[in-house]
Design an enzyme around this catalytic site. Structure first.
Site, PDB file in Angstrom:
ATOM      1  N   HIS A   7       0.847  -1.193   0.000  1.00  0.00           N
ATOM      2  CA  HIS A   7       0.000   0.000   0.000  1.00  0.00           C
ATOM      3  C   HIS A   7       0.888   1.251   0.000  1.00  0.00           C
ATOM      4  O   HIS A   7       1.624   1.485   0.956  1.00  0.00           O
ATOM      5  CB  HIS A   7      -0.884  -0.033   1.256  1.00  0.00           C
ATOM      6  CG  HIS A   7      -1.834   1.099   1.371  1.00  0.00           C
ATOM      7  ND1 HIS A   7      -1.785   2.005   2.411  1.00  0.00           N
ATOM      8  CD2 HIS A   7      -2.878   1.475   0.597  1.00  0.00           C
ATOM      9  CE1 HIS A   7      -2.761   2.881   2.273  1.00  0.00           C
ATOM     10  NE2 HIS A   7      -3.435   2.587   1.182  1.00  0.00           N
ATOM     11  N   ARG A   8       0.851   1.991  -1.109  1.00  0.00           N
ATOM     12  CA  ARG A   8       1.762   3.133  -1.324  1.00  0.00           C
ATOM     13  C   ARG A   8       3.218   2.663  -1.195  1.00  0.00           C
ATOM     14  O   ARG A   8       4.098   3.399  -0.755  1.00  0.00           O
ATOM     15  CB  ARG A   8       1.467   4.277  -0.354  1.00  0.00           C
ATOM     16  CG  ARG A   8       0.002   4.725  -0.384  1.00  0.00           C
ATOM     17  CD  ARG A   8      -0.316   5.810   0.625  1.00  0.00           C
ATOM     18  NE  ARG A   8      -1.745   5.851   0.912  1.00  0.00           N
ATOM     19  CZ  ARG A   8      -2.311   6.510   1.915  1.00  0.00           C
ATOM     20  NH1 ARG A   8      -1.574   7.227   2.733  1.00  0.00           N
ATOM     21  NH2 ARG A   8      -3.614   6.473   2.115  1.00  0.00           N
ATOM     22  N   GLU A  34       0.577  -0.549  -4.767  1.00  0.00           N
ATOM     23  CA  GLU A  34      -0.589   0.320  -4.934  1.00  0.00           C
ATOM     24  C   GLU A  34      -0.083   1.747  -4.854  1.00  0.00           C
ATOM     25  O   GLU A  34       0.807   2.049  -4.049  1.00  0.00           O
ATOM     26  CB  GLU A  34      -1.611   0.037  -3.826  1.00  0.00           C
ATOM     27  CG  GLU A  34      -2.911   0.837  -3.923  1.00  0.00           C
ATOM     28  CD  GLU A  34      -2.904   2.146  -3.151  1.00  0.00           C
ATOM     29  OE1 GLU A  34      -3.881   2.898  -3.273  1.00  0.00           O
ATOM     30  OE2 GLU A  34      -1.906   2.443  -2.437  1.00  0.00           O
ATOM     31  N   ASP A  36      -1.234   6.191  -5.779  1.00  0.00           N
ATOM     32  CA  ASP A  36      -2.299   7.169  -6.003  1.00  0.00           C
ATOM     33  C   ASP A  36      -1.851   8.169  -7.054  1.00  0.00           C
ATOM     34  O   ASP A  36      -0.717   8.640  -7.015  1.00  0.00           O
ATOM     35  CB  ASP A  36      -2.596   7.926  -4.709  1.00  0.00           C
ATOM     36  CG  ASP A  36      -2.889   6.973  -3.562  1.00  0.00           C
ATOM     37  OD1 ASP A  36      -4.032   6.503  -3.480  1.00  0.00           O
ATOM     38  OD2 ASP A  36      -1.974   6.694  -2.758  1.00  0.00           O
ATOM     39  N   HIS A  49      -0.786  10.906  -2.588  1.00  0.00           N
ATOM     40  CA  HIS A  49      -2.109  10.536  -2.070  1.00  0.00           C
ATOM     41  C   HIS A  49      -3.018  11.735  -1.818  1.00  0.00           C
ATOM     42  O   HIS A  49      -4.149  11.783  -2.291  1.00  0.00           O
ATOM     43  CB  HIS A  49      -1.968   9.722  -0.776  1.00  0.00           C
ATOM     44  CG  HIS A  49      -3.288   9.348  -0.179  1.00  0.00           C
ATOM     45  ND1 HIS A  49      -3.956  10.149   0.733  1.00  0.00           N
ATOM     46  CD2 HIS A  49      -4.092   8.280  -0.392  1.00  0.00           C
ATOM     47  CE1 HIS A  49      -5.107   9.568   1.058  1.00  0.00           C
ATOM     48  NE2 HIS A  49      -5.214   8.441   0.389  1.00  0.00           N
ATOM     49  N   GLU A 109      -4.674   3.909  -8.177  1.00  0.00           N
ATOM     50  CA  GLU A 109      -5.892   4.549  -7.658  1.00  0.00           C
ATOM     51  C   GLU A 109      -5.970   5.970  -8.208  1.00  0.00           C
ATOM     52  O   GLU A 109      -5.069   6.774  -7.991  1.00  0.00           O
ATOM     53  CB  GLU A 109      -5.905   4.586  -6.129  1.00  0.00           C
ATOM     54  CG  GLU A 109      -7.176   5.246  -5.615  1.00  0.00           C
ATOM     55  CD  GLU A 109      -7.269   5.371  -4.109  1.00  0.00           C
ATOM     56  OE1 GLU A 109      -8.057   6.224  -3.655  1.00  0.00           O
ATOM     57  OE2 GLU A 109      -6.584   4.631  -3.385  1.00  0.00           O
ATOM     58  N   LYS A 111      -7.140   9.484  -7.946  1.00  0.00           N
ATOM     59  CA  LYS A 111      -7.615  10.361  -6.870  1.00  0.00           C
ATOM     60  C   LYS A 111      -8.368  11.530  -7.492  1.00  0.00           C
ATOM     61  O   LYS A 111      -7.839  12.629  -7.630  1.00  0.00           O
ATOM     62  CB  LYS A 111      -6.427  10.875  -6.059  1.00  0.00           C
ATOM     63  CG  LYS A 111      -5.641   9.801  -5.350  1.00  0.00           C
ATOM     64  CD  LYS A 111      -6.406   9.146  -4.218  1.00  0.00           C
ATOM     65  CE  LYS A 111      -6.637  10.115  -3.091  1.00  0.00           C
ATOM     66  NZ  LYS A 111      -7.281   9.450  -1.938  1.00  0.00           N
ATOM     67  N   ASP A 229       0.383  -1.886   4.536  1.00  0.00           N
ATOM     68  CA  ASP A 229       1.539  -0.996   4.701  1.00  0.00           C
ATOM     69  C   ASP A 229       2.797  -1.791   5.045  1.00  0.00           C
ATOM     70  O   ASP A 229       3.896  -1.244   5.044  1.00  0.00           O
ATOM     71  CB  ASP A 229       1.277   0.014   5.831  1.00  0.00           C
ATOM     72  CG  ASP A 229       0.174   1.000   5.500  1.00  0.00           C
ATOM     73  OD1 ASP A 229       0.040   1.352   4.311  1.00  0.00           O
ATOM     74  OD2 ASP A 229      -0.556   1.414   6.418  1.00  0.00           O
TER      75      ASP A 229
END
Length: 241
Positions: A7-8, A34, A36, A49, A109, A111, A229
């Protein structure tokens, strides 16, 4: 086999949404990363993000009001100043160039729920085509209009609706808006939802799963994947199972 997404990147231990973090998730054995995407003032897809740069960089202001040159001058080490001197906000192109060499999955993702970035879908699709990444991309967004738009532009690409709270029959809903997967908040990802969605051919990938017991539960249930994370911990647990 449940896929693990950083995640990120490895955001629990490294500056989120930076090449340092993505490299670490890859080293940790994650199946994918992943990230953003937003657009700079000059319309370049950048990886960050928040709508503002304030939390994750030493700058201030909205991403949409800063040019790529201005964004590149910011330091995105965030809360990891003691470990790292400098980390740039990457462009999506930089990440895709790296990921295409590694052949790692990238969940993008979009945004665009708060700032309606015009033409974002087309710009991102153009980069994916340029790097021949179609087979390694999953799109997601809380803006389900954007999922529908992506479906019209590129029906063959994998897309998932992001959501926080209960949607009635989310496996039907995602197909209705042009998606083929669901990415619920972990609290909305009950065993029944996972089982029923996946029985309907809709992969479920909850976010953000940092609790080891929850990770084990998802592995046991054969959940399609999840975002964490701490990909290193997740990978270790996966192969203990």
């Amino acid at each position: 086999m449940t896929k693990i997404f950083g995640h990120r990147g490895s955001a629990g231990t490294h500056p989120e949404n930076t090449m340092i973090s993505f490299e670490q998730a890859y080293k940790d054995g994650a199946d994918g990363i992943e990230l953003d995407v937003q657009l700079s003032k000059d319309g370049i897809p950048v990886v960050i993000h928040d709508e503002k740069v304030n939390r994750t960089t030493d700058g201030k202001g909205l991403v949409k009001d800063l040019s790529l040159l201005e964004l590149k001058q910011l330091n995105a080490v965030h809360k990891f100043k003691k470990l790292y001197k400098q980390a740039e906000i990457p462009t999506l192109e930089e990440v895709l160039e790296w990921a295409s060499k590694k052949q790692t999955i990238v969940n993008i993702e979009l945004k665009n729920s708060i700032v309606p970035y015009s033409g974002m879908e087309e710009k991102v699709l153009d980069l994916i085509n340029r790097y021949n990444m179609k087979h390694l991309i999953i799109f997601s967004s809380f803006n389900h209009y954007s999922i529908a738009r992506l479906h019209a532009l590129a029906p063959e690409l994998e897309k998932a609706v992001l959501y926080m709270e209960g949607i009635y029959k989310p496996w039907d809903y995602t197909k209705w808006v042009g998606g083929n997967g669901i990415h619920p908040h972990i609290k909305a990802a009950t065993p029944s939802i996972i089982q029923r969605a996946q029985a309907a051919g809709v992969p479920v990938r909850p976010f953000t799963v940092n609790d080891e017991k929850m990770m084990k539960r998802l592995f046991d249930e054969g959940c399609a994947g999840f975002f964490t994370d701490y990909p290193k911990i997740a990978v270790q647990l996966k192969y203990q199972n």
